[in-house]
Design an enzyme around this catalytic site. Structure first.
Site, short mmCIF file in Angstrom:
data_model
loop_
_atom_site.label_atom_id
_atom_site.label_comp_id
_atom_site.label_asym_id
_atom_site.label_seq_id
_atom_site.Cartn_x
_atom_site.Cartn_y
_atom_site.Cartn_z
N HIS A 149 -2.87 6.96 2.91
CA HIS A 149 -3.57 5.58 2.27
C HIS A 149 -4.82 5.39 3.04
O HIS A 149 -4.96 5.40 4.25
CB HIS A 149 -2.25 4.63 2.70
CG HIS A 149 -2.88 3.26 2.36
ND1 HIS A 149 -3.63 2.74 1.11
CD2 HIS A 149 -2.81 2.14 3.36
CE1 HIS A 149 -4.08 1.72 1.51
NE2 HIS A 149 -3.48 1.26 2.56
N ASN A 189 -10.15 0.15 0.92
CA ASN A 189 -8.74 0.04 0.85
C ASN A 189 -8.42 -0.29 -0.46
O ASN A 189 -8.55 -1.56 -0.81
CB ASN A 189 -7.95 -0.78 1.87
CG ASN A 189 -6.51 -0.91 1.75
OD1 ASN A 189 -5.97 -0.60 0.88
ND2 ASN A 189 -5.89 -1.28 2.90
N CYS A 191 0.90 -1.11 -0.13
CA CYS A 191 0.03 -0.12 -0.12
C CYS A 191 0.85 1.15 -0.06
O CYS A 191 0.49 2.22 -0.27
CB CYS A 191 -0.96 -0.03 1.27
SG CYS A 191 -2.05 -1.44 1.12
O1 UT7 Z 1 -3.23 -1.52 3.88
C1 UT7 Z 1 -3.15 -2.21 5.16
C2 UT7 Z 1 -4.11 -3.45 5.27
N1 UT7 Z 1 -4.54 -3.57 6.41
C3 UT7 Z 1 -5.09 -2.87 7.40
O2 UT7 Z 1 -5.25 -1.48 7.14
C4 UT7 Z 1 -5.61 -3.38 8.75
C5 UT7 Z 1 -5.72 -2.41 9.84
N2 UT7 Z 1 -6.61 -3.09 10.63
C6 UT7 Z 1 -7.78 -2.72 10.99
O3 UT7 Z 1 -8.52 -1.82 10.19
C7 UT7 Z 1 -8.64 -3.37 12.09
O4 UT7 Z 1 -7.75 -4.01 12.95
C8 UT7 Z 1 -9.88 -4.27 11.47
C9 UT7 Z 1 -10.86 -3.50 10.89
C10 UT7 Z 1 -9.19 -5.31 10.64
C11 UT7 Z 1 -10.46 -4.84 12.78
O5 UT7 Z 1 -10.98 -4.17 13.63
P1 UT7 Z 1 -10.72 -4.24 15.42
O6 UT7 Z 1 -11.39 -3.20 16.02
O7 UT7 Z 1 -9.20 -4.18 15.39
O8 UT7 Z 1 -11.43 -5.61 15.58
P2 UT7 Z 1 -10.76 -7.07 15.80
O9 UT7 Z 1 -9.91 -7.45 15.15
O10 UT7 Z 1 -9.96 -6.72 17.45
O11 UT7 Z 1 -12.01 -7.85 16.27
C12 UT7 Z 1 -12.88 -7.41 17.35
C13 UT7 Z 1 -14.20 -8.53 17.17
C14 UT7 Z 1 -13.69 -9.83 17.17
O12 UT7 Z 1 -14.55 -10.46 17.95
P3 UT7 Z 1 -14.43 -11.19 19.24
O13 UT7 Z 1 -13.32 -12.03 19.46
O14 UT7 Z 1 -14.02 -10.18 20.07
O15 UT7 Z 1 -15.57 -12.04 19.78
C15 UT7 Z 1 -13.85 -10.20 15.68
O16 UT7 Z 1 -13.90 -11.39 15.61
O17 UT7 Z 1 -14.93 -8.16 16.07
C16 UT7 Z 1 -14.97 -9.51 15.56
N3 UT7 Z 1 -14.91 -9.19 13.83
C17 UT7 Z 1 -16.06 -8.72 13.23
N4 UT7 Z 1 -17.47 -8.75 13.83
C18 UT7 Z 1 -18.45 -8.43 12.83
C19 UT7 Z 1 -14.01 -9.15 13.08
N5 UT7 Z 1 -14.17 -8.75 11.83
C20 UT7 Z 1 -15.55 -8.48 11.91
C21 UT7 Z 1 -16.70 -8.30 10.99
N6 UT7 Z 1 -17.95 -8.15 11.25
N7 UT7 Z 1 -16.48 -7.87 9.69
#
Ligand code: UT7
Length: 340
Positions: free
Chosen positions: A264, A294, A113
């Site tokens: 980005h 993204n 990215c």
């Molecule tokens: O260009 C570079 C590419 N990558 C990025 O930029 C990614 C950067 N990271 C992010 O944008 C965020 O970390 C995410 C959007 C990927 C995830 O957000 P988060 O607030 O860090 O959520 P998390 O991974 O800590 O997950 C929290 C909860 C989990 O459930 P439990 O274990 O607490 O029960 C996940 O399973 O949210 C759940 N979860 C979802 N729930 C509904 C994760 N994805 C989803 C979803 N829908 N799509």
């Protein structure tokens, strides 16, 4: 006088997939996705579209707006993590043929990215050495082709598209014309290589059996992207804010003097956190990920082109372009529009 962005272009495929569409087959919701990322929908390449076709469309618009003919282009640098072929021929070569840029060298650049800013820096060096030639810098991606559509924590984040700029140098003395206001930071932290990964390269393609010394069966090709979202999030906020403030220090300026930041578009919460750390109002940051998601290497040039077409990028504005991504990579550059 000096090195300038002469024209911009972008292309987003017409097919749109909303969060609600994804929620029909996955345990997620528009509410969760929007509140955690700022994304409502993304553009998705249709059958018959690929990174090269989208790149060529964006590049044609950029050449038209620059008033530059294909024959004037001396170099095409195409930043992508989703090339048409794996790994050759380069997508840049495919695009060179599509555009009829017969006098251009062409290569792909992979810095995920952050790739567009890396590519811009390569092209800046080229037009500095060869001021009689123009360079085409493209960021283009078909990320939706390499996603695991059963992984709700990664597949909701990405979209497809392409953006391009044409660079020229109206200072005839080439190297002597190095623009002293040009400042760029290119960086990497390979210790986070496993945070965003797509396997299936040559490593371990044919592992040698320790017992027999004979290659074993090739490992299965795993084409999907894997993501440690939280680790990337933390890296992104820290790094983007640092790149912006380091650029300002190098320039002897302050963040308040920057008119626009083209960061980005990975996650709206990342951009909000960077704005808070830099003590800048959020409206200085270009935001389009609500409808583009993204698009990796394409996100900065798509944003630039949108800002130009909306009349929001005016000559003399001080801008920063910053990105981060798999690798891990990061990059930032400063520009007094349209001078690099
Ligand atoms: O260009 C570079 C590419 N990558 C990025 O930029 C990614 C950067 N990271 C992010 O944008 C965020 O970390 C995410 C959007 C990927 C995830 O957000 P988060 O607030 O860090 O959520 P998390 O991974 O800590 O997950 C929290 C909860 C989990 O459930 P439990 O274990 O607490 O029960 C996940 O399973 O949210 C759940 N979860 C979802 N729930 C509904 C994760 N994805 C989803 C979803 N829908 N799509």
């Amino acid at each position: 006088m000096g090195i300038k962005i002469l024209g911009t272009g972008s292309y987003l495929p017409p097919k749109v997939v909303s969060n609600a569409d994804i929620a029909q087959s996955l345990d997620t919701s528009d509410e969760w996705i929007f509140s955690h990322t700022g994304i409502h929908s993304r553009h998705v390449a249709a059958d018959g579209e690929s990174t090269s076709t989208m790149a060529a469309k964006a590049a044609r618009v950029a050449m038209e707006s620059a008033g530059v003919d294909p024959g004037e282009i001396g170099l095409i640098v195409l930043a992508t993590s989703t090339p048409d072929y794996n790994p050759f021929p380069s997508t840049a070569c495919v695009v060179q043929d599509m555009l009829g840029c017969k006098n251009a060298g062409a290569f792909d650049l992979q810095a995920a990215c952050a790739g567009f800013v890396y590519a811009l820096e390569q092209a800046r060096g080229f037009v500095n050495f060869y001021p009689d030639k123009k360079a085409l810098v493209i960021g283009a991606e078909s990320l939706t082709r390499i996603l695991d559509w059963t992984d709700r924590s990664s597949c909701i984040l990405f979209g497809d598209g392409a953006g391009a700029v044409v660079l020229g140098n109206d200072e005839p003395h080439g190297v002597a014309s190095v623009n002293t206001t040009a400042h760029t930071i290119l960086g990497a932290d390979g210790a986070g290589a496993h945070f965003i990964m797509r396997t299936g390269g040559c490593k371990n393609a044919l592992p040698v059996s320790p017992a027999t010394g004979v290659p074993e069966k090739p490992q299965p090709y795993l084409p999907e992207l894997t993501l440690k979202g939280h680790d990337v999030f933390v890296f992104a906020v820290k790094t983007l804010a640092k790149v912006c403030s380091d650029l300002c220090s190098k320039l002897g300026t302050t963040p308040e003097e920057i008119d626009r930041v083209f960061a980005h578009q990975a996650n709206g919460r990342i951009i909000e956190a960077v704005a808070r750390r830099m003590k800048l109002p959020l409206d200085k940051f270009w935001l389009n990920l609500e409808t583009t998601a993204n698009t990796s290497a394409a996100s900065v040039p798509i944003s630039l082109d949108q800002a130009v077409r909306a009349g929001e990028l005016k000559d003399g504005m001080k801008i920063l372009m910053v990105g981060f991504g798999a690798g891990l990579t990061y990059a930032g550059t400063y520009c007094v529009w349209p001078n690099l």
